[in-house]
Design a protein around this motif. Structure first.
Motif, PDB file in Angstrom:
ATOM      1  N   ILE A   1       0.838  -1.201   0.000  1.00  0.00           N
ATOM      2  CA  ILE A   1       0.000   0.000   0.000  1.00  0.00           C
ATOM      3  C   ILE A   1       0.875   1.254   0.000  1.00  0.00           C
ATOM      4  O   ILE A   1       0.585   2.240  -0.691  1.00  0.00           O
ATOM      5  CB  ILE A   1      -0.946  -0.012   1.223  1.00  0.00           C
ATOM      6  N   GLU A   2       1.968   1.212   0.772  1.00  0.00           N
ATOM      7  CA  GLU A   2       2.889   2.347   0.816  1.00  0.00           C
ATOM      8  C   GLU A   2       3.497   2.600  -0.559  1.00  0.00           C
ATOM      9  O   GLU A   2       3.631   3.747  -1.003  1.00  0.00           O
ATOM     10  CB  GLU A   2       3.992   2.068   1.843  1.00  0.00           C
ATOM     11  N   GLU A   3       3.854   1.514  -1.262  1.00  0.00           N
ATOM     12  CA  GLU A   3       4.413   1.667  -2.604  1.00  0.00           C
ATOM     13  C   GLU A   3       3.376   2.243  -3.563  1.00  0.00           C
ATOM     14  O   GLU A   3       3.697   3.083  -4.405  1.00  0.00           O
ATOM     15  CB  GLU A   3       4.914   0.312  -3.112  1.00  0.00           C
ATOM     16  N   LEU A   4       2.131   1.803  -3.420  1.00  0.00           N
ATOM     17  CA  LEU A   4       1.067   2.335  -4.277  1.00  0.00           C
ATOM     18  C   LEU A   4       0.853   3.820  -4.014  1.00  0.00           C
ATOM     19  O   LEU A   4       0.621   4.609  -4.947  1.00  0.00           O
ATOM     20  CB  LEU A   4      -0.235   1.560  -4.046  1.00  0.00           C
ATOM     21  N   ARG A   5       0.924   4.214  -2.755  1.00  0.00           N
ATOM     22  CA  ARG A   5       0.769   5.627  -2.421  1.00  0.00           C
ATOM     23  C   ARG A   5       1.902   6.462  -3.016  1.00  0.00           C
ATOM     24  O   ARG A   5       1.678   7.569  -3.529  1.00  0.00           O
ATOM     25  CB  ARG A   5       0.725   5.799  -0.900  1.00  0.00           C
ATOM     26  N   GLU A   6       3.117   5.917  -2.943  1.00  0.00           N
ATOM     27  CA  GLU A   6       4.254   6.642  -3.515  1.00  0.00           C
ATOM     28  C   GLU A   6       4.107   6.762  -5.030  1.00  0.00           C
ATOM     29  O   GLU A   6       4.382   7.814  -5.618  1.00  0.00           O
ATOM     30  CB  GLU A   6       5.551   5.904  -3.182  1.00  0.00           C
ATOM     31  N   LEU A   7       3.621   5.685  -5.673  1.00  0.00           N
ATOM     32  CA  LEU A   7       3.390   5.726  -7.108  1.00  0.00           C
ATOM     33  C   LEU A   7       2.307   6.741  -7.455  1.00  0.00           C
ATOM     34  O   LEU A   7       2.436   7.510  -8.420  1.00  0.00           O
ATOM     35  CB  LEU A   7       3.001   4.329  -7.606  1.00  0.00           C
ATOM     36  N   GLN A   8       1.225   6.783  -6.658  1.00  0.00           N
ATOM     37  CA  GLN A   8       0.146   7.733  -6.907  1.00  0.00           C
ATOM     38  C   GLN A   8       0.641   9.171  -6.765  1.00  0.00           C
ATOM     39  O   GLN A   8       0.257  10.058  -7.535  1.00  0.00           O
ATOM     40  CB  GLN A   8      -1.009   7.475  -5.930  1.00  0.00           C
ATOM     41  N   THR A   9       1.517   9.387  -5.784  1.00  0.00           N
ATOM     42  CA  THR A   9       2.085  10.721  -5.597  1.00  0.00           C
ATOM     43  C   THR A   9       2.873  11.154  -6.831  1.00  0.00           C
ATOM     44  O   THR A   9       2.762  12.292  -7.300  1.00  0.00           O
ATOM     45  CB  THR A   9       2.996  10.746  -4.364  1.00  0.00           C
TER      46      THR A   9
END
Length: 224
Positions: free
Chosen positions: A189-197
């Motif tokens: 989830i953290e990686e997905l958030r970083e990608l979304q950012t």
């Protein structure tokens, strides 16, 4: 330097080549004489040097080769089994590159050293000391190298997470595996958030370009 060059020629003749008898080397040794170039030219002819006196680099190389051949001929037994310094350096480099190649893993000092490192780095003990050593290497590479320390110092400290508050959605039947799965899901989830950012940043950059009146095709004209 002319003086050094002449001294060098005299040294080669006196110490290594010895083509002339000692009493016949006077003209060559008189390096301050104006006639020295003639003496040197005669010397080159006498030793059958194929180069002219103007070709100094080639002459020096040829005379050095002659000196080496004569030195070897006089001491063949001494030099025939010698190993070139370059080869010795290569062998030493190879040995230094593999300092653990002859390591005795059953040596008590080795085991004690691995155990001490494992305790210092808080690594779980294992029956195989080589496995522990590999774990130590991985930890040092990932955490204790200069690059890893610099990267860690740049990252912000995260907030503690209570795993029990996050529902996994399935049950593996093993509490430890369930906890590991929760951690992996949170990391994902953290990686997905970083990608979304990063995606949002790209969208903002594109919108800034499109919204510029100079490049906005909707205005039907160029310029402000």
């Amino acid at each position: 330097d002319e003086t050094e060059f002449r001294n060098f020629i005299v040294w080669l003749e006196d110490q290594k080549i010895r083509h002339y008898k000692i009493e016949d080397r006077g003209n060559l040794r008189n390096i301050h004489s104006d006639d020295w170039p003639k003496s040197f030219e005669k010397y080159m002819k006498d030793v059958n040097c194929p180069f002219k006196i103007q070709e100094r680099q080639e002459t020096v190389d040829w005379l050095l080769g002659l000196a080496v051949r004569l030195e070897y001929g006089d001491n063949a037994d001494k030099y025939k089994d010698s190993t070139p310094d370059g080869a010795k350096n290569t062998e030493n480099t190879a040995k230094n590159a593999e300092p653990l190649i002859n390591l005795d893993v059953n040596n008590p000092d080795f085991k004690a050293g691995v155990m001490a490192l494992a305790n210092l780095l808080q690594i779980q003990r294992h029956d195989d000391y080589l496995v522990m050593l590999k774990a130590i290497r991985i930890l040092v590479q990932e955490r204790l190298t200069q690059d890893a320390i610099a990267k860690a110092s740049q990252s912000k400290e995260g907030l503690p997470v209570a795993l029990e508050k996050h529902i996994l959605g399935f049950d593996t039947g093993d509490a430890v595996i369930n906890e590991a799965a929760q951690i992996l899901r949170l990391l994902h989830i953290e990686e997905l958030r970083e990608l979304q950012t990063k995606i949002n940043e790209a969208i903002v950059a594109v919108q800034a370009i499109i919204a510029d009146p100079k490049t906005d095709h909707r205005l039907g004209k160029v310029g402000r």
